[in-house]
Scaffold this motif. Structure first.
Motif, PDB file in Angstrom:
ATOM      1  N   PRO A 112      30.352 -21.868 -27.124  1.00  0.00           N
ATOM      2  CA  PRO A 112      29.535 -23.041 -26.806  1.00  0.00           C
ATOM      3  C   PRO A 112      28.110 -22.863 -27.319  1.00  0.00           C
ATOM      4  CG  PRO A 112      30.748 -22.278 -24.869  1.00  0.00           C
ATOM      5  CD  PRO A 112      30.904 -21.226 -25.913  1.00  0.00           C
ATOM      6  N   THR A 113      27.464 -23.960 -27.654  1.00  0.00           N
ATOM      7  CA  THR A 113      26.065 -23.885 -28.078  1.00  0.00           C
ATOM      8  C   THR A 113      25.173 -23.716 -26.850  1.00  0.00           C
ATOM      9  OG1 THR A 113      25.668 -26.264 -27.894  1.00  0.00           O
ATOM     10  CG2 THR A 113      26.607 -25.452 -29.977  1.00  0.00           C
ATOM     11  N   PRO A 114      23.945 -23.222 -27.049  1.00  0.00           N
ATOM     12  CA  PRO A 114      23.016 -23.140 -25.905  1.00  0.00           C
ATOM     13  C   PRO A 114      22.734 -24.492 -25.270  1.00  0.00           C
ATOM     14  CG  PRO A 114      22.244 -21.766 -27.713  1.00  0.00           C
ATOM     15  CD  PRO A 114      23.394 -22.561 -28.250  1.00  0.00           C
ATOM     16  N   GLN A 115      22.843 -25.575 -26.055  1.00  0.00           N
ATOM     17  CA  GLN A 115      22.628 -26.906 -25.506  1.00  0.00           C
ATOM     18  C   GLN A 115      23.836 -27.365 -24.679  1.00  0.00           C
ATOM     19  OE1 GLN A 115      22.213 -26.174 -28.892  1.00  0.00           O
ATOM     20  NE2 GLN A 115      20.024 -25.796 -28.515  1.00  0.00           N
ATOM     21  N   GLU A 116      25.018 -27.006 -25.101  1.00  0.00           N
ATOM     22  CA  GLU A 116      26.248 -27.413 -24.418  1.00  0.00           C
ATOM     23  C   GLU A 116      26.519 -26.592 -23.167  1.00  0.00           C
ATOM     24  OE1 GLU A 116      31.085 -27.213 -25.362  1.00  0.00           O
ATOM     25  OE2 GLU A 116      29.639 -26.393 -26.790  1.00  0.00           O
ATOM     26  N   TYR A 117      26.136 -25.333 -23.208  1.00  0.00           N
ATOM     27  CA  TYR A 117      26.617 -24.391 -22.197  1.00  0.00           C
ATOM     28  C   TYR A 117      26.213 -24.715 -20.762  1.00  0.00           C
ATOM     29  CZ  TYR A 117      27.822 -20.099 -19.799  1.00  0.00           C
ATOM     30  OH  TYR A 117      28.345 -19.205 -18.905  1.00  0.00           O
ATOM     31  N   PRO A 118      24.951 -25.034 -20.446  1.00  0.00           N
ATOM     32  CA  PRO A 118      24.596 -25.216 -19.034  1.00  0.00           C
ATOM     33  C   PRO A 118      25.467 -26.233 -18.308  1.00  0.00           C
ATOM     34  CG  PRO A 118      22.615 -24.980 -20.344  1.00  0.00           C
ATOM     35  CD  PRO A 118      23.749 -25.099 -21.315  1.00  0.00           C
ATOM     36  N   ALA A 119      25.705 -27.403 -18.905  1.00  0.00           N
ATOM     37  CA  ALA A 119      26.536 -28.418 -18.243  1.00  0.00           C
ATOM     38  C   ALA A 119      27.977 -27.961 -18.144  1.00  0.00           C
ATOM     39  CB  ALA A 119      26.440 -29.741 -18.995  1.00  0.00           C
ATOM     40  N   LEU A 120      28.480 -27.311 -19.192  1.00  0.00           N
ATOM     41  CA  LEU A 120      29.851 -26.808 -19.158  1.00  0.00           C
ATOM     42  C   LEU A 120      30.017 -25.760 -18.063  1.00  0.00           C
ATOM     43  CD1 LEU A 120      32.699 -26.436 -20.372  1.00  0.00           C
ATOM     44  CD2 LEU A 120      31.690 -24.791 -21.980  1.00  0.00           C
ATOM     45  N   ARG A 121      29.083 -24.846 -17.986  1.00  0.00           N
ATOM     46  CA  ARG A 121      29.157 -23.775 -16.975  1.00  0.00           C
ATOM     47  C   ARG A 121      29.020 -24.344 -15.571  1.00  0.00           C
ATOM     48  NH1 ARG A 121      30.473 -20.324 -14.060  1.00  0.00           N
ATOM     49  NH2 ARG A 121      29.808 -18.139 -14.031  1.00  0.00           N
ATOM     50  N   ASN A 182      29.860 -17.100 -21.449  1.00  0.00           N
ATOM     51  CA  ASN A 182      28.894 -16.341 -20.668  1.00  0.00           C
ATOM     52  C   ASN A 182      27.535 -16.623 -21.287  1.00  0.00           C
ATOM     53  OD1 ASN A 182      27.067 -13.914 -20.249  1.00  0.00           O
ATOM     54  ND2 ASN A 182      28.744 -13.356 -18.866  1.00  0.00           N
ATOM     55  N   TYR A 183      26.545 -16.941 -20.460  1.00  0.00           N
ATOM     56  CA  TYR A 183      25.259 -17.389 -20.995  1.00  0.00           C
ATOM     57  C   TYR A 183      24.609 -16.335 -21.885  1.00  0.00           C
ATOM     58  CZ  TYR A 183      21.441 -20.843 -20.684  1.00  0.00           C
ATOM     59  OH  TYR A 183      20.533 -21.834 -20.945  1.00  0.00           O
ATOM     60  N   VAL A 184      24.740 -15.067 -21.526  1.00  0.00           N
ATOM     61  CA  VAL A 184      24.150 -14.002 -22.343  1.00  0.00           C
ATOM     62  C   VAL A 184      24.792 -13.993 -23.724  1.00  0.00           C
ATOM     63  CG1 VAL A 184      23.771 -11.521 -22.557  1.00  0.00           C
ATOM     64  CG2 VAL A 184      23.609 -12.609 -20.314  1.00  0.00           C
ATOM     65  N   ILE A 185      26.113 -14.083 -23.756  1.00  0.00           N
ATOM     66  CA  ILE A 185      26.836 -14.072 -25.029  1.00  0.00           C
ATOM     67  C   ILE A 185      26.503 -15.309 -25.850  1.00  0.00           C
ATOM     68  CG2 ILE A 185      29.150 -14.129 -26.055  1.00  0.00           C
ATOM     69  CD1 ILE A 185      30.080 -12.470 -23.594  1.00  0.00           C
ATOM     70  N   VAL A 186      26.404 -16.460 -25.190  1.00  0.00           N
ATOM     71  CA  VAL A 186      26.052 -17.700 -25.882  1.00  0.00           C
ATOM     72  C   VAL A 186      24.707 -17.566 -26.575  1.00  0.00           C
ATOM     73  CG1 VAL A 186      25.337 -20.098 -25.480  1.00  0.00           C
ATOM     74  CG2 VAL A 186      27.451 -19.239 -24.454  1.00  0.00           C
ATOM     75  N   LEU A 187      23.694 -17.053 -25.865  1.00  0.00           N
ATOM     76  CA  LEU A 187      22.352 -16.936 -26.446  1.00  0.00           C
ATOM     77  C   LEU A 187      22.300 -15.848 -27.511  1.00  0.00           C
ATOM     78  CD1 LEU A 187      20.121 -17.367 -23.260  1.00  0.00           C
ATOM     79  CD2 LEU A 187      20.689 -19.077 -24.999  1.00  0.00           C
ATOM     80  N   GLN A 188      23.011 -14.756 -27.286  1.00  0.00           N
ATOM     81  CA  GLN A 188      23.009 -13.678 -28.272  1.00  0.00           C
ATOM     82  C   GLN A 188      23.613 -14.148 -29.596  1.00  0.00           C
ATOM     83  OE1 GLN A 188      25.763 -10.462 -27.603  1.00  0.00           O
ATOM     84  NE2 GLN A 188      24.394  -8.951 -28.542  1.00  0.00           N
ATOM     85  N   ARG A 189      24.733 -14.844 -29.521  1.00  0.00           N
ATOM     86  CA  ARG A 189      25.395 -15.289 -30.746  1.00  0.00           C
ATOM     87  C   ARG A 189      24.609 -16.394 -31.440  1.00  0.00           C
ATOM     88  NH1 ARG A 189      31.853 -15.335 -28.964  1.00  0.00           N
ATOM     89  NH2 ARG A 189      32.010 -13.067 -28.629  1.00  0.00           N
ATOM     90  N   ASP A 194      19.551  -8.929 -29.892  1.00  0.00           N
ATOM     91  CA  ASP A 194      20.321  -7.866 -29.254  1.00  0.00           C
ATOM     92  C   ASP A 194      20.666  -8.266 -27.821  1.00  0.00           C
ATOM     93  OD1 ASP A 194      18.188  -6.891 -27.346  1.00  0.00           O
ATOM     94  OD2 ASP A 194      17.174  -6.418 -29.227  1.00  0.00           O
ATOM     95  N   LEU A 195      21.548  -7.487 -27.218  1.00  0.00           N
ATOM     96  CA  LEU A 195      22.068  -7.833 -25.900  1.00  0.00           C
ATOM     97  C   LEU A 195      20.958  -7.884 -24.850  1.00  0.00           C
ATOM     98  CD1 LEU A 195      24.685  -8.345 -24.238  1.00  0.00           C
ATOM     99  CD2 LEU A 195      24.702  -5.889 -23.754  1.00  0.00           C
ATOM    100  N   GLN A 196      20.071  -6.875 -24.858  1.00  0.00           N
ATOM    101  CA  GLN A 196      19.032  -6.827 -23.832  1.00  0.00           C
ATOM    102  C   GLN A 196      18.078  -8.009 -23.954  1.00  0.00           C
ATOM    103  OE1 GLN A 196      19.240  -4.425 -21.383  1.00  0.00           O
ATOM    104  NE2 GLN A 196      17.823  -5.836 -20.402  1.00  0.00           N
ATOM    105  N   SER A 197      17.794  -8.447 -25.161  1.00  0.00           N
ATOM    106  CA  SER A 197      16.945  -9.628 -25.337  1.00  0.00           C
ATOM    107  C   SER A 197      17.618 -10.871 -24.762  1.00  0.00           C
ATOM    108  CB  SER A 197      16.643  -9.848 -26.820  1.00  0.00           C
ATOM    109  OG  SER A 197      15.872  -8.786 -27.350  1.00  0.00           O
TER     110      SER A 197
END
Length: 303
Positions: A112-121, A182-189, A194-197
């Motif tokens: 999912p895109t960062p724009q799509e993810y919050p509503a989907l989650r 997962n929001y972390v994975i969505v933003l990382q991709r 990196d993961l910590q960011s």
């Protein structure tokens, strides 16, 4: 979260939470995560229960989750209006649709895109649980209030806080399983960081949502000022419970062992927002304690 509720009401809420976790785990690890027809069949049966069309005699051995909801629903919906029942059903259908969208992402190998993810989650997290808070308190939010931006923003922010902190703690398991929702994975991709960011970005967004929730609750207090005092008190009690849900959920996650040995990736959280009293540690528990959650052990505010 609900210290003054009757034992039967607390037990009923706990059983609904068990239903939600069962659906979530079946979506993560069972057939609901990969088979759209299984999702459609299950939610058709759940809708039949909600609409009063379930006929146990025609299905003497229904799936356990259907049997559980059929047992819970009559007492849950007793005294609630047709408008509330429709709202609950709509949120249940959004839960179904979110599962179907996640299945499609898995099938395509997409994220999912960062724009799509919050509503989907938010939909996948079970927005109907926020409707259940009204039934728990035996008080219904009037449709005119339930449709206000402040009420909807408060519920959405509480939902997001619960979902996004869960994403942080479930990250190792979901990353190992190749899960993309997962929001972390969505933003990382999306950003290539990196993961910590990505963890830091999610934690900062959690802080923003905590502020949004508290601000929406303050606006709600102002919006309801002309209602009858009894009605205002009921709405305020429901709002209090909704705003304690993120911290209480996080406390349970950390104490239950649902996601063991996950703290190692939460080493660089930003400082807490101004709402947190000075001296509190810059941790997720401290953050969500500021929302009135399970870490501050605050009593209900006097009204």
């Amino acid at each position: 979260m609900i210290p003054d509720a009757a034992t039967g009401d607390v037990e009923r809420l706990a059983r609904w939470i068990t239903v939600l976790f069962h659906l979530d785990d079946e979506q993560d690890e069972g057939p609901l995560g990969h088979c759209a027809s299984a999702v459609l069949d299950l939610y058709q049966a759940l809708t039949a229960v909600i609409d009063g069309h379930h006929r146990p005699a025609l299905d003497p051995a229904p799936p356990p989750v259907i049997a559980a909801v059929a047992d819970l629903w009559p007492a849950t919906a007793a005294g609630m209006s047709p408008q509330w029942r429709r709202r609950f059903r709509d949120h249940l259908h959004r839960h179904r649709d979110a599962f179907l969208t996640q299945i499609e992402h898995r099938r395509r190998g997409s994220t999912p895109t960062p724009q799509e993810y919050p509503a989907l989650r938010r939909d996948a997290n079970g927005a109907f649980m926020y409707d259940l808070v009204e039934a728990l308190h035996h008080a219904e939010v009037p449709p005119a209030i339930a449709q206000t931006p402040c009420w909807q923003q408060m519920c959405q922010a509480s939902n997001d806080l619960t979902a996004w902190t869960n994403d942080l703690l479930s990250l190792p398991r979901e990353a190992a399983a190749g899960e993309s929702t997962n929001y972390v994975i969505v933003l990382q991709r999306a950003s290539g960081c990196d993961l910590q960011s990505a963890v830091r970005q999610v934690s900062e967004r959690i802080q923003d949502r905590a502020r949004h929730m508290l601000a929406a609750r303050r606006r709600l207090h102002h919006t309801t000022r002309t209602l009858h005092p009894h009605q205002r008190t009921g709405i305020a009690q429901i709002a209090h419970t909704i705003c304690t849900m993120p911290g209480t959920h996080l406390a349970w996650l950390q104490e239950s062992g649902r996601y063991p040995a996950t703290a190692h990736h939460l080493t660089a959280l930003p400082p807490p927002p101004p709402d947190i009293p000075p001296g509190r540690p810059a941790t997720l528990p401290a953050l969500l304690g500021a929302t009135g959650g399970g870490f501050s052990n605050q009593k209900k505010e006097k009204r």
